[in-house]
Design a protein around this motif. Sequence first.
Motif, mmCIF file in Angstrom:
data_model
loop_
_atom_site.group_PDB
_atom_site.id
_atom_site.type_symbol
_atom_site.label_atom_id
_atom_site.label_comp_id
_atom_site.label_asym_id
_atom_site.label_seq_id
_atom_site.Cartn_x
_atom_site.Cartn_y
_atom_site.Cartn_z
ATOM 1 N N ALA A 43 -5.784 -17.833 7.269
ATOM 2 C CA ALA A 43 -4.073 -17.572 7.161
ATOM 3 C C ALA A 43 -4.163 -16.762 5.525
ATOM 4 C CB ALA A 43 -3.543 -18.289 7.358
ATOM 5 N N SER A 44 -5.391 -17.193 4.907
ATOM 6 C CA SER A 44 -5.232 -16.909 3.775
ATOM 7 C C SER A 44 -4.970 -15.846 2.757
ATOM 8 C CB SER A 44 -6.136 -18.230 2.730
ATOM 9 O OG SER A 44 -7.697 -17.046 2.435
ATOM 10 N N ILE A 45 -6.607 -14.770 3.314
ATOM 11 C CA ILE A 45 -6.054 -13.937 3.299
ATOM 12 C C ILE A 45 -5.091 -12.730 3.573
ATOM 13 C CG2 ILE A 45 -7.681 -11.109 3.294
ATOM 14 C CD1 ILE A 45 -10.016 -12.698 3.452
ATOM 15 N N PRO A 46 -4.731 -12.571 4.868
ATOM 16 C CA PRO A 46 -3.153 -11.387 4.775
ATOM 17 C C PRO A 46 -1.591 -12.235 3.917
ATOM 18 C CG PRO A 46 -4.174 -13.263 6.886
ATOM 19 C CD PRO A 46 -5.383 -12.512 5.849
ATOM 20 N N LEU A 47 -1.853 -13.547 3.904
ATOM 21 C CA LEU A 47 -1.265 -13.787 3.142
ATOM 22 C C LEU A 47 -0.632 -13.630 1.661
ATOM 23 C CD1 LEU A 47 -0.765 -18.236 4.655
ATOM 24 C CD2 LEU A 47 1.054 -16.831 4.094
ATOM 25 N N ALA A 48 -2.305 -13.814 1.203
ATOM 26 C CA ALA A 48 -2.249 -13.195 -0.443
ATOM 27 C C ALA A 48 -2.160 -11.310 -0.444
ATOM 28 C CB ALA A 48 -3.912 -13.465 -1.057
ATOM 29 N N LEU A 49 -2.333 -10.877 0.861
ATOM 30 C CA LEU A 49 -2.406 -9.322 0.585
ATOM 31 C C LEU A 49 -0.819 -9.380 0.676
ATOM 32 C CD1 LEU A 49 -4.284 -7.162 1.055
ATOM 33 C CD2 LEU A 49 -4.091 -6.965 2.951
ATOM 34 N N ASN A 50 -0.167 -10.017 1.984
ATOM 35 C CA ASN A 50 1.215 -9.801 2.003
ATOM 36 C C ASN A 50 2.021 -10.463 0.963
ATOM 37 O OD1 ASN A 50 4.098 -10.086 3.211
ATOM 38 N ND2 ASN A 50 4.257 -12.041 2.609
ATOM 39 N N GLN A 51 1.558 -10.879 -0.226
ATOM 40 C CA GLN A 51 2.030 -11.680 -1.632
ATOM 41 C C GLN A 51 1.781 -10.147 -2.367
ATOM 42 O OE1 GLN A 51 2.133 -15.186 -4.004
ATOM 43 N NE2 GLN A 51 1.181 -14.346 -5.871
ATOM 44 N N ALA A 52 0.458 -9.879 -2.808
ATOM 45 C CA ALA A 52 0.760 -8.702 -3.785
ATOM 46 C C ALA A 52 1.104 -7.614 -2.765
ATOM 47 C CB ALA A 52 -1.200 -7.946 -3.204
ATOM 48 N N PHE A 53 1.623 -7.373 -1.466
ATOM 49 C CA PHE A 53 2.865 -6.324 -1.310
ATOM 50 C C PHE A 53 4.271 -5.982 -1.441
ATOM 51 C CE2 PHE A 53 5.631 -4.489 1.778
ATOM 52 C CZ PHE A 53 5.223 -3.370 1.962
ATOM 53 N N GLU A 54 4.663 -7.378 -1.224
ATOM 54 C CA GLU A 54 5.935 -7.777 -2.034
ATOM 55 C C GLU A 54 5.624 -7.696 -3.513
ATOM 56 O OE1 GLU A 54 6.576 -11.723 0.110
ATOM 57 O OE2 GLU A 54 7.371 -10.514 2.046
ATOM 58 N N ALA A 55 5.175 -8.451 -3.729
ATOM 59 C CA ALA A 55 4.956 -7.778 -5.691
ATOM 60 C C ALA A 55 4.674 -6.452 -6.270
ATOM 61 C CB ALA A 55 3.685 -9.144 -6.099
ATOM 62 N N HIS A 56 4.493 -5.501 -5.284
ATOM 63 C CA HIS A 56 4.376 -4.285 -5.463
ATOM 64 C C HIS A 56 3.373 -4.146 -6.284
ATOM 65 C CE1 HIS A 56 8.532 -3.662 -4.220
ATOM 66 N NE2 HIS A 56 8.970 -4.853 -4.983
ATOM 67 N N LYS A 57 2.249 -4.654 -6.033
ATOM 68 C CA LYS A 57 1.135 -4.699 -6.418
ATOM 69 C C LYS A 57 -0.328 -3.643 -5.695
ATOM 70 C CE LYS A 57 0.773 -8.745 -9.025
ATOM 71 N NZ LYS A 57 -0.026 -9.949 -9.097
ATOM 72 N N LEU A 58 1.268 -2.692 -4.895
ATOM 73 C CA LEU A 58 -0.309 -2.189 -3.672
ATOM 74 C C LEU A 58 0.395 -0.943 -4.074
ATOM 75 C CD1 LEU A 58 -1.206 -4.512 -0.595
ATOM 76 C CD2 LEU A 58 -2.700 -3.070 -1.659
ATOM 77 N N SER A 59 -0.591 0.236 -4.084
ATOM 78 C CA SER A 59 0.337 1.414 -4.286
ATOM 79 C C SER A 59 -0.844 2.464 -3.328
ATOM 80 C CB SER A 59 -0.249 2.051 -5.840
ATOM 81 O OG SER A 59 0.734 1.343 -6.211
ATOM 82 N N GLU A 60 -0.418 3.401 -2.973
ATOM 83 C CA GLU A 60 -1.605 3.679 -1.277
ATOM 84 C C GLU A 60 -2.140 4.799 -2.489
ATOM 85 O OE1 GLU A 60 0.907 6.850 0.964
ATOM 86 O OE2 GLU A 60 -0.882 7.888 1.172
ATOM 87 N N GLY A 61 -3.519 4.638 -1.855
ATOM 88 C CA GLY A 61 -5.128 5.079 -2.494
ATOM 89 C C GLY A 61 -5.436 4.264 -3.446
ATOM 90 N N ASP A 62 -5.244 2.729 -2.866
ATOM 91 C CA ASP A 62 -6.050 0.917 -3.909
ATOM 92 C C ASP A 62 -6.974 1.212 -3.217
ATOM 93 O OD1 ASP A 62 -4.241 1.641 -6.127
ATOM 94 O OD2 ASP A 62 -3.414 -0.903 -5.597
ATOM 95 N N LEU A 63 -7.511 0.871 -3.705
ATOM 96 C CA LEU A 63 -9.082 0.028 -3.371
ATOM 97 C C LEU A 63 -8.662 -1.424 -3.405
ATOM 98 C CD1 LEU A 63 -12.111 1.332 -1.704
ATOM 99 C CD2 LEU A 63 -12.773 0.689 -3.668
ATOM 100 N N VAL A 64 -9.319 -1.528 -1.546
ATOM 101 C CA VAL A 64 -9.372 -3.469 -1.970
ATOM 102 C C VAL A 64 -10.180 -4.119 -1.389
ATOM 103 C CG1 VAL A 64 -7.473 -5.471 -0.518
ATOM 104 C CG2 VAL A 64 -6.636 -2.810 -1.513
ATOM 105 N N LEU A 65 -10.824 -5.414 -2.350
ATOM 106 C CA LEU A 65 -11.967 -5.922 -1.488
ATOM 107 C C LEU A 65 -11.025 -7.148 -1.118
ATOM 108 C CD1 LEU A 65 -15.373 -6.016 -1.327
ATOM 109 C CD2 LEU A 65 -14.786 -7.093 -3.973
ATOM 110 N N MET A 66 -11.306 -7.645 0.098
ATOM 111 C CA MET A 66 -11.653 -8.908 1.083
ATOM 112 C C MET A 66 -12.459 -10.018 1.612
ATOM 113 S SD MET A 66 -8.547 -7.059 3.807
ATOM 114 C CE MET A 66 -8.649 -5.826 3.188
#
Length: 325
Positions: free
Chosen positions: A286-309
Motif C-alpha cells: 500500500a505504501s506507493i499508492p498512499l505516497a502517490l495520493n499524498q503527493a496528489f493531495e499536496a498538489h505536487k503532481l502536475s500533468e506531464g510530470d515524470l514519476v518514478l516508483m
Amino acid sequence: MTSIRSVIRGVGAYLPERILTNDEISQRLDTSDSWIQERTGIKSRHIAAEGEMTSDLGIKAAKSALVRAGIDPVDIDLLICATATPDRTFPSTAVRIQHAIGMTKGAAFDVQAVCSGFVFAMATADNFIRTGQSKRALVVGAETFSRILDWEDRGTCVLFGDGAGAVVLEAQNQQGTNDDRGVLATRLRSDGRFEDLLYVDGGPSSTQTTGYLRMNGREVFRHAIQKISGVIEETLLASGLAAEEIDLFVPHQANARILDGIAKKLGVAPEKVIKTLDRHGNTSAASIPLALNQAFEAHKLSEGDLVLMEAMGGGFTWGAVLARW
Ligand code: ACO
C-alpha cells in the motif's frame, strides 16, 4: 507510430483511524521513540480496527480513486489487488473489492509480491492494457500487516503499519514517445535464494497457521539500495529517459535511510522525494499508492510530470515503474 498507454486517471487512499505512536510501543517493549526515528524515520503508523479487514481498506481506497478518475465501476474491466495480508486464504481480496464497488465485468485477482506488490500489479495491469485485453484497470495495494506482526519482536513490529491506496489506469492512444502520458516502462525482478531473509513463518500448506513476519533487517538493508538502484537503471534505460528528468520520486516506504540512499545514488533532489513513512510506517504493497495520493493531495503532481516508483520486498522481489502523470 502511436502506442496504447496506461494513463493514470485517478488516485485514492485510505488509512485506518487508529494511530499508534512510537511512544506507545515503548511503553510495552524495550525500545524508544529516538531509536525508531533514528534508524527508520518512522514516528507513528495506522492500525486497522478489530474486524476491519484488508478488503475494507482496499474498498475505500478504490472508491476514492474511482471518484477522482470520474469513472464508473461498471466500466472497469480489470482489478488487481496487491496484498500479502488477504482477508482469507481464498478467494482473493480482489474479488471482494470487485463485489463491493459494483464492478460486473472483466477479471479480478490478487498479486503477491509483498512490499513490491504494487509495482508488480502496475506492471501486470499495464501489460493487459497495452495488449488490448483491458481498457480500464483498478490497481489496489492494501495491507493489514499489524495482523502478521510478532508484537513481542522489537526488531520488526516497530516498522510496519496498515493502509490502502489505489489508482485507475485507462488505455489511451498516444504518440509512442517519451512525452506520452501514462506508464512508459516497467521492470520486475525476483530471486528466491533470499527467501529466508524476510518471510512469514506460517501458511496453509506448511503450518496451517497464518504465522508471523520474520526478518534479518541488516541483510535486507544490505541488499536494498544495490538491488533497487539496479532495477531503476534498467527501467530508465528501457525508456530512454535519464534520472535528471524525474520530477517526482515515489519510493516504497521501508526505511528513510534506504530512500535517502537511493535518491542520492540517482541524483534526485530531496524535495522531489515523497516521504510518508514518518506517519505511515512501512505499509508494504500500500505504501506507493498512499505516497502517490499524498503527493496528489499536496498538489505536487502536475500533468506531464515524470514519476518514478520503486520497491523491494520479501522473496526477494523488486521492481520499478516509470510513468508520466
Ligand atoms: N529498539 C531498540 N533496539 C532495537 C530495536 C528496537 N526497535 N530493534 C532492534 N534493536 C537492537 C537489536 O536487538 C540489536 O541489539 P544488540 O546489538 O544488543 O544485539 C541492535 O538494535 C542492532 O540491531 P540491528 O538489527 O543490527 O539494527 P539495524 O541498525 O540494522 O536496524 C532495522 C534495524 C531498522 C530493522 C534495519 O536493519 C532496517 O531498516 N533494515 C531494512 C529492513 C526493512 O526495511 N524491511 C522492510 C521490508 S523489506 C523492504 O520493504 C525493503
